[in-house]
Design a protein around this motif. Sequence first.
Motif, PDB file in Angstrom:
ATOM      1  N   ILE A  11     -13.073  28.266 -27.978  1.00 17.14           N
ATOM      2  CA  ILE A  11     -12.776  29.678 -27.756  1.00 17.14           C
ATOM      3  C   ILE A  11     -12.115  30.214 -29.020  1.00 17.14           C
ATOM      4  O   ILE A  11     -10.982  29.843 -29.347  1.00 17.14           O
ATOM      5  CB  ILE A  11     -11.864  29.861 -26.526  1.00 17.14           C
ATOM      6  CG1 ILE A  11     -12.476  29.188 -25.300  1.00 17.14           C
ATOM      7  CG2 ILE A  11     -11.621  31.338 -26.254  1.00 17.14           C
ATOM      8  CD1 ILE A  11     -11.544  29.123 -24.105  1.00 17.14           C
ATOM      9  N   ILE A  47      -8.531  31.728 -29.157  1.00 13.66           N
ATOM     10  CA  ILE A  47      -7.449  30.753 -28.989  1.00 13.66           C
ATOM     11  C   ILE A  47      -6.966  30.266 -30.350  1.00 13.66           C
ATOM     12  O   ILE A  47      -5.759  30.116 -30.585  1.00 13.66           O
ATOM     13  CB  ILE A  47      -7.913  29.563 -28.131  1.00 13.66           C
ATOM     14  CG1 ILE A  47      -8.169  29.992 -26.684  1.00 13.66           C
ATOM     15  CG2 ILE A  47      -6.902  28.423 -28.192  1.00 13.66           C
ATOM     16  CD1 ILE A  47      -6.932  30.228 -25.868  1.00 13.66           C
ATOM     17  N   TYR A  99      -4.135  27.926 -20.366  1.00 12.92           N
ATOM     18  CA  TYR A  99      -5.494  28.491 -20.429  1.00 12.92           C
ATOM     19  C   TYR A  99      -6.517  27.409 -20.767  1.00 12.92           C
ATOM     20  O   TYR A  99      -7.662  27.443 -20.292  1.00 12.92           O
ATOM     21  CB  TYR A  99      -5.534  29.596 -21.480  1.00 12.92           C
ATOM     22  CG  TYR A  99      -6.737  30.508 -21.399  1.00 12.92           C
ATOM     23  CD1 TYR A  99      -6.684  31.698 -20.676  1.00 12.92           C
ATOM     24  CD2 TYR A  99      -7.920  30.193 -22.055  1.00 12.92           C
ATOM     25  CE1 TYR A  99      -7.774  32.536 -20.605  1.00 12.92           C
ATOM     26  CE2 TYR A  99      -9.027  31.028 -21.986  1.00 12.92           C
ATOM     27  CZ  TYR A  99      -8.947  32.206 -21.261  1.00 12.92           C
ATOM     28  OH  TYR A  99     -10.045  33.031 -21.186  1.00 12.92           O
ATOM     29  N   LEU A 100      -6.116  26.451 -21.585  1.00 13.46           N
ATOM     30  CA  LEU A 100      -7.043  25.406 -22.024  1.00 13.46           C
ATOM     31  C   LEU A 100      -7.168  24.248 -21.032  1.00 13.46           C
ATOM     32  O   LEU A 100      -8.091  23.441 -21.134  1.00 13.46           O
ATOM     33  CB  LEU A 100      -6.594  24.850 -23.380  1.00 13.46           C
ATOM     34  CG  LEU A 100      -6.716  25.808 -24.569  1.00 13.46           C
ATOM     35  CD1 LEU A 100      -6.099  25.187 -25.814  1.00 13.46           C
ATOM     36  CD2 LEU A 100      -8.177  26.163 -24.828  1.00 13.46           C
ATOM     37  N   SER A 113      -7.952  21.985 -17.797  1.00 14.94           N
ATOM     38  CA  SER A 113      -9.020  21.945 -16.799  1.00 14.94           C
ATOM     39  C   SER A 113      -8.879  20.683 -15.954  1.00 14.94           C
ATOM     40  O   SER A 113      -8.817  19.579 -16.493  1.00 14.94           O
ATOM     41  CB  SER A 113     -10.396  21.959 -17.489  1.00 14.94           C
ATOM     42  OG  SER A 113     -11.423  21.674 -16.565  1.00 14.94           O
ATOM     43  N   TYR A 155      -3.485  29.446 -16.926  1.00 17.68           N
ATOM     44  CA  TYR A 155      -4.542  28.793 -16.146  1.00 17.68           C
ATOM     45  C   TYR A 155      -5.221  29.792 -15.215  1.00 17.68           C
ATOM     46  O   TYR A 155      -6.453  29.804 -15.091  1.00 17.68           O
ATOM     47  CB  TYR A 155      -3.949  27.646 -15.336  1.00 17.68           C
ATOM     48  CG  TYR A 155      -4.979  26.867 -14.542  1.00 17.68           C
ATOM     49  CD1 TYR A 155      -5.685  25.823 -15.133  1.00 17.68           C
ATOM     50  CD2 TYR A 155      -5.262  27.185 -13.213  1.00 17.68           C
ATOM     51  CE1 TYR A 155      -6.634  25.114 -14.421  1.00 17.68           C
ATOM     52  CE2 TYR A 155      -6.211  26.484 -12.488  1.00 17.68           C
ATOM     53  CZ  TYR A 155      -6.893  25.443 -13.101  1.00 17.68           C
ATOM     54  OH  TYR A 155      -7.840  24.746 -12.395  1.00 17.68           O
ATOM     55  N   LYS A 184      -7.599  32.200 -17.050  1.00 18.53           N
ATOM     56  CA  LYS A 184      -8.876  31.575 -17.393  1.00 18.53           C
ATOM     57  C   LYS A 184      -9.781  31.511 -16.167  1.00 18.53           C
ATOM     58  O   LYS A 184     -10.976  31.821 -16.232  1.00 18.53           O
ATOM     59  CB  LYS A 184      -8.651  30.169 -17.937  1.00 18.53           C
ATOM     60  CG  LYS A 184      -9.942  29.442 -18.314  1.00 18.53           C
ATOM     61  CD  LYS A 184      -9.725  27.969 -18.512  1.00 18.53           C
ATOM     62  CE  LYS A 184      -9.322  27.296 -17.204  1.00 18.53           C
ATOM     63  NZ  LYS A 184      -9.177  25.835 -17.332  1.00 18.53           N
ATOM     64  N   GLU A 185      -9.217  31.119 -15.033  1.00 17.30           N
ATOM     65  CA  GLU A 185     -10.004  31.006 -13.805  1.00 17.30           C
ATOM     66  C   GLU A 185     -10.556  32.359 -13.373  1.00 17.30           C
ATOM     67  O   GLU A 185     -11.666  32.449 -12.857  1.00 17.30           O
ATOM     68  CB  GLU A 185      -9.140  30.409 -12.684  1.00 17.30           C
ATOM     69  CG  GLU A 185      -8.737  28.961 -12.913  1.00 17.30           C
ATOM     70  CD  GLU A 185      -9.931  28.024 -12.939  1.00 17.30           C
ATOM     71  OE1 GLU A 185     -10.647  27.966 -11.916  1.00 17.30           O
ATOM     72  OE2 GLU A 185     -10.149  27.374 -13.968  1.00 17.30           O
ATOM     73  N   GLU A 221     -11.229  34.714 -15.444  1.00 18.91           N
ATOM     74  CA  GLU A 221     -12.001  35.222 -16.583  1.00 18.91           C
ATOM     75  C   GLU A 221     -11.520  36.614 -16.992  1.00 18.91           C
ATOM     76  O   GLU A 221     -12.302  37.533 -17.246  1.00 18.91           O
ATOM     77  CB  GLU A 221     -13.502  35.241 -16.261  1.00 18.91           C
ATOM     78  CG  GLU A 221     -14.076  33.865 -15.966  1.00 18.91           C
ATOM     79  CD  GLU A 221     -15.577  33.876 -15.775  1.00 18.91           C
ATOM     80  OE1 GLU A 221     -16.147  34.970 -15.643  1.00 18.91           O
ATOM     81  OE2 GLU A 221     -16.175  32.788 -15.789  1.00 18.91           O
ATOM     82  N   ARG A 229     -11.706  38.305 -21.510  1.00 18.13           N
ATOM     83  CA  ARG A 229     -13.020  38.093 -22.103  1.00 18.13           C
ATOM     84  C   ARG A 229     -13.343  39.140 -23.164  1.00 18.13           C
ATOM     85  O   ARG A 229     -14.138  38.916 -24.062  1.00 18.13           O
ATOM     86  CB  ARG A 229     -14.103  38.133 -21.016  1.00 18.13           C
ATOM     87  CG  ARG A 229     -14.024  36.973 -20.026  1.00 18.13           C
ATOM     88  CD  ARG A 229     -14.342  35.663 -20.691  1.00 18.13           C
ATOM     89  NE  ARG A 229     -14.332  34.555 -19.748  1.00 18.13           N
ATOM     90  CZ  ARG A 229     -14.555  33.292 -20.066  1.00 18.13           C
ATOM     91  NH1 ARG A 229     -14.780  32.979 -21.324  1.00 18.13           N
ATOM     92  NH2 ARG A 229     -14.518  32.342 -19.157  1.00 18.13           N
TER      93      ARG A 229
END
Length: 332
Positions: free
Chosen positions: A4, A7, A47-48, A50, A184, A187-188, A190, A193
Motif C-alpha cells: 500500500i 503506508i 491497519y497492516l 491481518s 484495523y 482497513k476492514e 475500506e 481508499r
Amino acid sequence: MRRIDWIDYGKVIGIYLVVLGHTNLFFSFKDGIYIFHMPVFFFISGYLFSFSRNPVYKDFVKKRFRQLIIPYVWINIITYLFWFVLGRHFGDDANANIPWYDPLIGALLGNGSKLIHDVPIWFLVCLFVVENLFYLLFKRIKHFWIGLIIFIMVAYLNYTFNPYLMPFSFNTAIVAMIFYVFGYMMKEKEFFRKSNVLYLIIALGILIWASILNGRVEMYKNFYNNYFLFLLGGTAGIIFIVNICLYLSSWFGDANWIKYLSNNTIIISGFHLMTFSFIKAVMVYILSIPLTVLEGKIGVNILFSIISMILCLPLIFFINKYCPFIIGRKFK
C-alpha cells in the motif's frame, strides 16, 4: 499482500516527525507533533495487521518477537555502549549524575522514561505488547466497536487512577491499543481508499485546536494532559496524515527512496539520537557554532533533522548488508 503506497509515505512522514520532535523546537510546535505522531504509527500497524495472514498465535508471536524485541535488545546494547563511553560525559547528561546502571534497568523494564540512552525505542516493546493483546482479545470478537469503546474507558480509568508506570510500557499500550484497533477497523471498512480534501482541512483544524488547548503530551510516559483531547487530536492527526499520504502516493506513485526509508524506520528511530550527538560535536568542536542557534528555531531544526536522517543512510546500508540480525532480519 499488495504493498500500500500511502503506508510508505505515512511511515516516512511519521519517522521524520519523530526525529524533528526530538530537536530543540519551541514547545508549542512540539505539542502539535507529539499529540499525533506516535498514534500514526500505532494506527498504521493496526491497519497492516491481518488475522488471515497470521492464523497461528504462536507463529505470530515468534515473528513479531524477531521483528520487534530482537531489534530492541540489539539497539539497546549499541546505544547504551555509546552513552556509557561518550554520551554521559557531554551535554545535559554530563551534569545529571546518572548512575551507569540506570539505563540498563530502564531497558529491562521497557519503560521509555527510564531509557535514558535511547528513549525512542520504547515504541518497539509497546507495540509488541499491543499486538499480543490485540491478537488474544480481538481474535473472536465480531463487533470491534464494542472492544474499542471498552479500551477507551479502561485506558481512561488507568490514566486517571494509576500513577505508576508499569513494566514494558503496559500503561501506554492500553492507550495505544485504541489507535491500533482504529487502524484495523478502517482497513476492514475500506475507509481510506481515496483522498478527501474536506476531511484533510477539518482534521487539520481539529488537530491544531486540540494541540493548542491540550498542551504537552508525552506518550512514552503515559502522560496526555486532557485524555479525551489527546484522543481527539491523535485521531485528527491520523486522518490528516492519511489524506496527505493518499495525495502524495497518487502524485508520485511508488517511489523507491520512500520504500527504502519506510523499510528502515526502526534503524532511524533507534539511532537518530546518535547522529544528533555527531552533528552537535561537529557544530561545536569543528565549526565553532554554538548550540544556542538551535533553540526554538523552526527552520534550523528542520534542517538539523534532515541532516540527521541523511546520516542514518550509511548506517542503514551497513546494518542491512553486514549485520541484519540487529533488526531481526536474515542475511540475503
